[in-house]
Scaffold this motif. Structure first.
Motif, short mmCIF file in Angstrom:
data_model
loop_
_atom_site.label_atom_id
_atom_site.label_comp_id
_atom_site.label_asym_id
_atom_site.label_seq_id
_atom_site.Cartn_x
_atom_site.Cartn_y
_atom_site.Cartn_z
N LYS A 77 0.91 -1.29 0.08
CA LYS A 77 0.01 -0.05 0.06
C LYS A 77 0.85 1.20 0.08
O LYS A 77 0.59 2.13 -0.82
N SER A 78 1.99 1.39 0.77
CA SER A 78 2.76 2.56 1.13
C SER A 78 3.67 2.56 -0.40
O SER A 78 3.67 3.87 -0.66
N VAL A 79 3.88 1.37 -0.84
CA VAL A 79 4.69 1.58 -2.33
C VAL A 79 3.88 2.19 -3.09
O VAL A 79 4.32 2.96 -3.88
N LYS A 80 2.60 1.75 -3.24
CA LYS A 80 1.77 2.64 -4.20
C LYS A 80 1.37 3.99 -4.17
O LYS A 80 1.46 4.78 -4.83
N GLU A 81 1.39 4.43 -2.52
CA GLU A 81 1.09 5.97 -2.09
C GLU A 81 2.51 6.47 -2.65
O GLU A 81 2.33 7.74 -3.18
N ILE A 113 4.51 5.72 -5.00
CA ILE A 113 4.75 6.01 -6.46
C ILE A 113 3.69 7.10 -6.82
O ILE A 113 4.34 7.88 -8.07
N SER A 114 2.46 7.29 -6.38
CA SER A 114 1.64 8.52 -6.66
C SER A 114 2.52 9.89 -6.29
O SER A 114 2.48 10.60 -7.10
N LYS A 115 2.96 9.82 -5.26
CA LYS A 115 3.69 11.01 -4.93
C LYS A 115 5.15 11.42 -5.79
O LYS A 115 5.00 12.58 -6.37
N LEU A 116 5.65 10.45 -6.15
CA LEU A 116 6.81 10.61 -7.11
C LEU A 116 6.37 10.85 -8.54
O LEU A 116 7.12 11.65 -9.30
N ASP A 117 5.28 10.29 -8.91
CA ASP A 117 4.63 10.64 -10.18
C ASP A 117 4.19 12.21 -10.51
O ASP A 117 4.67 12.91 -11.32
N LEU A 118 3.65 12.66 -9.33
CA LEU A 118 3.22 14.09 -9.32
C LEU A 118 4.69 14.81 -9.11
O LEU A 118 4.78 16.04 -9.85
#
Length: 579
Positions: free
Chosen positions: A529-533, A535-540
């Motif tokens: 879960k935290s990996v996906k979170e 990834i979202s932050k880094l994408d932004l």
């Protein structure tokens, strides 16, 4: 196990290879044999192995009949057979021997880090590293007291070289290694032999220890030389004064026997000092030859006259493949003015291909390679295609605006002295041709050098000379090399080709190995879960950085943004691999 040899002399077609060579190999030693190309290293090793004759001297083996295995990757001429056939040449009719051999094969494969499925493969399908490991397996199966490895790191990538070092370290056997690979000798050797035409000198420790001992030897020899020269001058001055005094005294004494006898006594003292001078001359300490300076002023001539921006080269989103085989995917790097960067990676990862793409020799790729218009590239290729074989060394290298004296000074620093410069290039060894091509490159007035395996074919002394020149070069360097010692002495940045992308590491090779083995990415411990979170932050952040990069005009700001962009991209790739 011990081997002793005394006064070995070998000639080839009337030419002395080496003369009166003596030495010994002791149990469990790991001996590194070094020397200039053509000095007879392989010949000496083959004589020790009983594979070659010699004209004079003696060799004693203890115990008598000890088993010696001699391995040279260049002699691996079993291309058309399977690995299983190469490793088990025993008759298949003898079941007991066959079973015993199969057990030893499994043990040897395990020791060499090979899977058993390699047995079904043809030898000509193996990589250089796999071939070396299979050769070692054969040696382990047949057993040995002394293992001789002749240039074992040729054609090996960095990973396999490191494996071979570890293999030799833990091997409870005696090993003799012929190699120009200084990093390998640092890791694997416990003793260094230095072979010259008329002497074999032994030094305890690894290559770095040998270098330190050689430097101390040279310093001590210079001290002895200076001390002896001072003594010679004192004796010459004393002899001249006594001769002058005798001539005057003899003339003034006339017929006076007392004064004539006094004068004759001085003659005896003068003769004694002349004999002392003769003894010094007979045992004269030779002055160590000073190496020619690397000619930094010449190689950097006019380099500062061209103003260059901070970023000389930018590679973005590079894709390269050969058919279905992908070499690079979404690969990026920046080359900054003053960088001395090394490209490393496994064999076949695309190192030489990347240099060819940068140099415009391979245009079959997607993505962008942007090179500043002020950049003048000088390219050193493994094939040495820039040389005119029918011309002399001097004619090949001579170019405007350099004078003949300047060119000869550079050539002298690369070991071409005196009349050597008039030799035709076609008569030279590969190592000598490589040095000529390098000299030509250094006088091309290029401000960015692309070097593809510049130390291939070179002995240790030649490698050190190339290093000296490159260390003093004030331009920018991008090089491909398997020579870790060379990379460590030259590189200030490492570009690692790994998993179809390019990872940038600051520092030299030792910094790279240290940093690579020190995990810094705490995201490895994150839950799914935290990996996906993350990834979202880094994408932004990546989207934000992309926008800022397109707007930025200040070079320093661009560099900071671009470095962060590459770092975020690397972290994203790592996190996405977890899902």
């Amino acid at each position: 196990m011990n081997i002793y040899f005394d006064d070995l002399t070998k000639d080839f077609q009337g030419k002395i290879v080496f003369e009166d060579i003596s030495g010994s190999i002791n149990n469990n030693e790991k001996v590194g044999l070094i020397g200039s190309n053509g000095v007879g290293k392989t010949t000496l090793a083959r004589i020790i192995a009983g594979m070659e004759s010699y004209e004079k001297g003696s060799i004693n083996y203890s115990p008598y009949g000890l088993k010696i295995q001699y391995l040279n990757p260049n002699d691996f001429n079993f291309e058309t057979i399977k690995v299983s056939e190469y490793l088990s040449p025993l008759s298949k009719e003898d079941n007991k021997l066959l079973t015993d051999t199969q057990v030893r094969i499994k043990k040897a494969l395990s020791q060499a880090g090979l899977e058993e499925d390699i047995l079904a493969r043809q030898i000509n399908s193996l990589s250089g590293g796999e071939k070396t490991k299979v050769m070692l397996c054969r040696a382990i199966i047949d057993d040995f007291d002394l293992l001789i490895l002749d240039e074992p790191t040729n054609h090996l990538d960095l990973e396999t070289r490191a494996w071979l070092e570890g293999f030799i370290k833990v091997l409870s056997k005696t090993v003799l290694i012929i190699s120009h690979d200084r990093y390998f000798l640092d890791e694997a050797a416990t003793c260094i032999w230095e072979l010259n035409k008329d002497e074999l000198k032994s030094y305890s420790g690894n290559f770095s220890s040998y270098k330190l001992q050689k430097e101390n030897e040279t310093k001590n020899t210079i001290k002895e030389y200076d001390k002896q020269q001072q003594k010679i001058k004192e004796l010459e001055r004393n002899i001249a004064l006594r001769k002058e005094w005798y001539d005057k005294a003899h003339k003034a004494a006339g017929q006076n026997d007392f004064w004539r006898s006094k004068a004759k006594k001085q003659v005896s003292i003068m003769h004694a000092k002349e004999k002392a001078l003769e003894r010094l001359e007979d045992n004269k300490v030779e002055k160590p030859k000073a190496d020619a300076a690397p000619a930094f002023d010449i190689i950097n001539k006019n380099l500062s006259s061209i103003k260059l921006p901070k970023y000389l080269m930018r590679i973005n989103d590079l894709h390269k493949s050969f058919g279905e085989r992908v070499l690079l995917k979404n690969a990026s790097l920046n080359l900054i003015k003053g960088d001395k960067a090394a490209i490393i990676g496994k064999n076949g990862s695309g190192k030489t291909t990347l240099l060819k793409m940068i140099n415009g020799l391979d245009k079959n790729y997607s993505g962008s390679i942007s090179i500043n218009p002020s950049v003048k590239i000088g390219y050193f290729a493994q094939e040495l295609e820039t040389l005119d074989l029918n011309n002399s060394i001097l004619d090949n290298v001579l170019s405007s605006p350099f004078t003949i004296s300047e060119v000869r000074l550079l050539l002298a620093s690369l070991l071409f002295k005196g009349d050597d410069v008039f030799k035709k290039v076609h008569s030279l060894s590969m190592g000598e041709k490589s040095r000529v091509a390098f000299a030509k490159l250094m006088l091309s007035q290029a401000n960015v050098l692309l070097l593809d395996e510049p130390t291939n074919y070179l002995d240790i002394v030649s490698r050190e000379k190339i290093e000296e020149v490159l260390q003093g070069y004030k331009g920018t360097i991008l090089l491909v090399s398997h020579d870790r010692y060379f990379i460590n002495n030259i590189a200030t940045k490492i570009f690692e080709l790994n998993n179809e992308t390019i990872v940038t590491w600051e520092g030299n090779f030792k910094d790279y190995t240290k940093n690579k083995n020190t995990p810094k990415d705490s995201s490895k411990d994150l839950s799914l879960k935290s990996v996906k979170e993350e990834i979202s932050k880094l994408d932004l952040e990546l989207a934000f950085l992309s926008g800022k990069l397109s707007e930025a005009s200040d070079e320093d700001e661009k560099e900071k943004l671009n470095n962060r962009f590459l770092e975020v991209s690397r972290l994203l790739r790592g996190l996405k691999d977890k899902i």
